[in-house]
Design a protein around this motif. Structure first.
Motif, PDB file in Angstrom:
ATOM      1  N   VAL A  19      16.845  -2.606 -20.377  1.00  0.00           N
ATOM      2  CA  VAL A  19      15.818  -3.062 -19.620  1.00  0.00           C
ATOM      3  C   VAL A  19      16.107  -3.214 -18.066  1.00  0.00           C
ATOM      4  O   VAL A  19      17.117  -3.766 -17.715  1.00  0.00           O
ATOM      5  CB  VAL A  19      15.814  -4.581 -20.153  1.00  0.00           C
ATOM      6  CG1 VAL A  19      14.699  -5.142 -19.317  1.00  0.00           C
ATOM      7  CG2 VAL A  19      15.385  -4.640 -21.568  1.00  0.00           C
ATOM      8  N   SER A  20      15.497  -2.123 -17.485  1.00  0.00           N
ATOM      9  CA  SER A  20      15.992  -2.334 -15.891  1.00  0.00           C
ATOM     10  C   SER A  20      14.499  -2.954 -15.341  1.00  0.00           C
ATOM     11  O   SER A  20      14.801  -3.105 -13.922  1.00  0.00           O
ATOM     12  CB  SER A  20      15.964  -0.969 -15.620  1.00  0.00           C
ATOM     13  OG  SER A  20      14.981   0.009 -16.116  1.00  0.00           O
ATOM     14  N   ILE A  21      13.578  -3.128 -15.841  1.00  0.00           N
ATOM     15  CA  ILE A  21      12.419  -3.965 -15.025  1.00  0.00           C
ATOM     16  C   ILE A  21      12.081  -5.212 -15.753  1.00  0.00           C
ATOM     17  O   ILE A  21      11.966  -5.618 -16.618  1.00  0.00           O
ATOM     18  CB  ILE A  21      11.066  -2.755 -15.178  1.00  0.00           C
ATOM     19  CG1 ILE A  21      11.330  -1.522 -14.853  1.00  0.00           C
ATOM     20  CG2 ILE A  21       9.874  -3.645 -14.601  1.00  0.00           C
ATOM     21  CD1 ILE A  21      10.249  -0.640 -15.324  1.00  0.00           C
ATOM     22  N   THR A  26      11.677  -5.680  -9.218  1.00  0.00           N
ATOM     23  CA  THR A  26      12.259  -4.441  -9.655  1.00  0.00           C
ATOM     24  C   THR A  26      11.529  -3.324 -10.143  1.00  0.00           C
ATOM     25  O   THR A  26      11.844  -2.127  -9.777  1.00  0.00           O
ATOM     26  CB  THR A  26      13.383  -4.632 -11.094  1.00  0.00           C
ATOM     27  OG1 THR A  26      12.558  -5.343 -11.905  1.00  0.00           O
ATOM     28  CG2 THR A  26      14.335  -5.711 -10.307  1.00  0.00           C
ATOM     29  N   LEU A  27      10.149  -3.675 -10.511  1.00  0.00           N
ATOM     30  CA  LEU A  27       9.264  -2.436 -10.955  1.00  0.00           C
ATOM     31  C   LEU A  27       9.076  -1.673  -9.465  1.00  0.00           C
ATOM     32  O   LEU A  27       8.861  -0.397  -9.588  1.00  0.00           O
ATOM     33  CB  LEU A  27       7.997  -3.281 -11.585  1.00  0.00           C
ATOM     34  CG  LEU A  27       6.934  -2.164 -11.503  1.00  0.00           C
ATOM     35  CD1 LEU A  27       7.286  -1.060 -12.790  1.00  0.00           C
ATOM     36  CD2 LEU A  27       5.664  -2.805 -12.054  1.00  0.00           C
ATOM     37  N   LEU A  28       8.735  -2.745  -8.440  1.00  0.00           N
ATOM     38  CA  LEU A  28       8.450  -2.199  -7.124  1.00  0.00           C
ATOM     39  C   LEU A  28       9.582  -1.225  -6.772  1.00  0.00           C
ATOM     40  O   LEU A  28       9.358  -0.159  -6.132  1.00  0.00           O
ATOM     41  CB  LEU A  28       8.116  -3.180  -6.203  1.00  0.00           C
ATOM     42  CG  LEU A  28       6.658  -3.655  -6.414  1.00  0.00           C
ATOM     43  CD1 LEU A  28       6.360  -4.638  -5.195  1.00  0.00           C
ATOM     44  CD2 LEU A  28       5.557  -2.640  -6.222  1.00  0.00           C
ATOM     45  N   ASP A  29      10.624  -1.794  -6.745  1.00  0.00           N
ATOM     46  CA  ASP A  29      12.070  -0.879  -6.373  1.00  0.00           C
ATOM     47  C   ASP A  29      12.003   0.295  -6.837  1.00  0.00           C
ATOM     48  O   ASP A  29      12.484   1.525  -6.344  1.00  0.00           O
ATOM     49  CB  ASP A  29      13.226  -1.613  -6.613  1.00  0.00           C
ATOM     50  CG  ASP A  29      13.268  -2.911  -5.550  1.00  0.00           C
ATOM     51  OD1 ASP A  29      12.573  -3.018  -4.615  1.00  0.00           O
ATOM     52  OD2 ASP A  29      14.280  -3.844  -5.789  1.00  0.00           O
ATOM     53  N   ILE A  30      11.711   0.398  -8.325  1.00  0.00           N
ATOM     54  CA  ILE A  30      11.813   1.704  -9.010  1.00  0.00           C
ATOM     55  C   ILE A  30      10.802   2.624  -8.523  1.00  0.00           C
ATOM     56  O   ILE A  30      10.959   3.650  -8.312  1.00  0.00           O
ATOM     57  CB  ILE A  30      11.784   1.331 -10.448  1.00  0.00           C
ATOM     58  CG1 ILE A  30      13.280   0.800 -10.713  1.00  0.00           C
ATOM     59  CG2 ILE A  30      11.538   2.656 -11.256  1.00  0.00           C
ATOM     60  CD1 ILE A  30      13.054   0.100 -12.149  1.00  0.00           C
ATOM     61  N   VAL A  31       9.496   2.114  -8.544  1.00  0.00           N
ATOM     62  CA  VAL A  31       8.415   3.078  -8.255  1.00  0.00           C
ATOM     63  C   VAL A  31       8.506   3.422  -6.724  1.00  0.00           C
ATOM     64  O   VAL A  31       8.176   4.671  -6.394  1.00  0.00           O
ATOM     65  CB  VAL A  31       6.962   2.563  -8.683  1.00  0.00           C
ATOM     66  CG1 VAL A  31       6.874   2.417 -10.022  1.00  0.00           C
ATOM     67  CG2 VAL A  31       6.475   1.339  -7.923  1.00  0.00           C
ATOM     68  N   MET A  32       8.822   2.631  -5.977  1.00  0.00           N
ATOM     69  CA  MET A  32       8.995   3.163  -4.405  1.00  0.00           C
ATOM     70  C   MET A  32      10.136   3.936  -4.347  1.00  0.00           C
ATOM     71  O   MET A  32       9.879   4.862  -3.509  1.00  0.00           O
ATOM     72  CB  MET A  32       8.971   1.775  -3.644  1.00  0.00           C
ATOM     73  CG  MET A  32       7.887   0.976  -3.616  1.00  0.00           C
ATOM     74  SD  MET A  32       6.209   1.895  -3.632  1.00  0.00           S
ATOM     75  CE  MET A  32       6.088   2.117  -1.687  1.00  0.00           C
ATOM     76  N   PHE A  66       1.101  -5.253 -11.264  1.00  0.00           N
ATOM     77  CA  PHE A  66       0.151  -4.124 -11.363  1.00  0.00           C
ATOM     78  C   PHE A  66      -1.074  -4.207  -9.848  1.00  0.00           C
ATOM     79  O   PHE A  66      -1.212  -3.021  -9.594  1.00  0.00           O
ATOM     80  CB  PHE A  66      -0.948  -3.987 -12.447  1.00  0.00           C
ATOM     81  CG  PHE A  66      -0.158  -3.862 -13.906  1.00  0.00           C
ATOM     82  CD1 PHE A  66       1.112  -3.233 -13.686  1.00  0.00           C
ATOM     83  CD2 PHE A  66      -0.754  -3.684 -14.835  1.00  0.00           C
ATOM     84  CE1 PHE A  66       2.094  -3.001 -14.658  1.00  0.00           C
ATOM     85  CE2 PHE A  66      -0.009  -3.639 -16.221  1.00  0.00           C
ATOM     86  CZ  PHE A  66       1.396  -3.176 -16.133  1.00  0.00           C
ATOM     87  N   GLN A  67      -0.976  -5.369  -9.433  1.00  0.00           N
ATOM     88  CA  GLN A  67      -1.796  -5.458  -8.345  1.00  0.00           C
ATOM     89  C   GLN A  67      -1.015  -4.701  -6.981  1.00  0.00           C
ATOM     90  O   GLN A  67      -1.740  -4.281  -6.222  1.00  0.00           O
ATOM     91  CB  GLN A  67      -2.011  -6.930  -7.822  1.00  0.00           C
ATOM     92  CG  GLN A  67      -2.746  -7.388  -6.751  1.00  0.00           C
ATOM     93  CD  GLN A  67      -2.990  -8.760  -6.515  1.00  0.00           C
ATOM     94  OE1 GLN A  67      -2.439  -9.611  -6.747  1.00  0.00           O
ATOM     95  NE2 GLN A  67      -3.957  -9.132  -5.811  1.00  0.00           N
ATOM     96  N   LYS A  68       0.247  -4.925  -7.230  1.00  0.00           N
ATOM     97  CA  LYS A  68       1.171  -4.231  -6.044  1.00  0.00           C
ATOM     98  C   LYS A  68       1.027  -2.787  -6.403  1.00  0.00           C
ATOM     99  O   LYS A  68       1.150  -2.132  -5.035  1.00  0.00           O
ATOM    100  CB  LYS A  68       2.392  -5.002  -6.258  1.00  0.00           C
ATOM    101  CG  LYS A  68       2.689  -6.304  -6.213  1.00  0.00           C
ATOM    102  CD  LYS A  68       3.231  -6.397  -4.751  1.00  0.00           C
ATOM    103  CE  LYS A  68       3.657  -7.977  -4.747  1.00  0.00           C
ATOM    104  NZ  LYS A  68       3.366  -8.652  -3.485  1.00  0.00           N
ATOM    105  N   LEU A  69       1.077  -2.353  -7.454  1.00  0.00           N
ATOM    106  CA  LEU A  69       0.931  -0.750  -7.911  1.00  0.00           C
ATOM    107  C   LEU A  69      -0.296  -0.231  -6.964  1.00  0.00           C
ATOM    108  O   LEU A  69      -0.497   0.968  -6.580  1.00  0.00           O
ATOM    109  CB  LEU A  69       0.909  -0.651  -8.958  1.00  0.00           C
ATOM    110  CG  LEU A  69       2.281  -0.725  -9.779  1.00  0.00           C
ATOM    111  CD1 LEU A  69       2.285  -0.852 -11.491  1.00  0.00           C
ATOM    112  CD2 LEU A  69       3.544  -0.056  -9.323  1.00  0.00           C
TER     113      LEU A  69
END
Length: 118
Positions: A19-21, A26-32, A66-69
């Motif tokens: 589990v990394s997110i 952490t989700l933003l860090d990964i996608v960015m 998801f709003q941030k995405l």
């Protein structure tokens, strides 16, 4: 990270055994991080890499993330089994999300690629 090559674009597939997110950051860090390293804005992750609390709508983690995405123009497909989520609110959330353009809940990598290549 695995790269899925299509005719005119490429999609990043995040591969992890843990589990990394764990939260929105952490989700933003990964996608960015993926975008910075590769330039890709389309990412596939396995549901198992996301903290289970994300899938409890009461936590509001999904909506916040998801709003941030959407703001950062990222597209994400989450591969997994959603059959245990039977509440009407969850089913509606997933249905509406899958009709949109940014976040998809799918069962297979093939479905994820189909959604993201549109």
């Amino acid at each position: 990270m695995k790269i899925i090559k299509l005719q005119n674009e490429e999609i990043a597939r995040i591969v992890s055994d843990e589990v990394s997110i764990k939260d929105t950051q952490t989700l933003l860090d990964i996608v960015m991080g993926v975008q910075y390293e590769t330039g890709y804005r389309q990412i596939i992750v396995d549901k198992a890499t996301i903290l289970e609390a994300f899938f409890d709508l009461k936590t509001k983690l999904l909506g916040e993330a998801f709003q941030k995405l959407v703001i950062y123009q990222q597209r994400l497909a989450i591969i997994g089994d959603y059959s245990s989520y039977v509440s009407k609110s969850w089913q509606d959330y997933m249905f509406e999300s899958n009709k949109g353009n940014n976040v998809y809940f799918v069962a297979t990598e093939l479905e994820a690629v189909e959604k993201l290549k549109r």
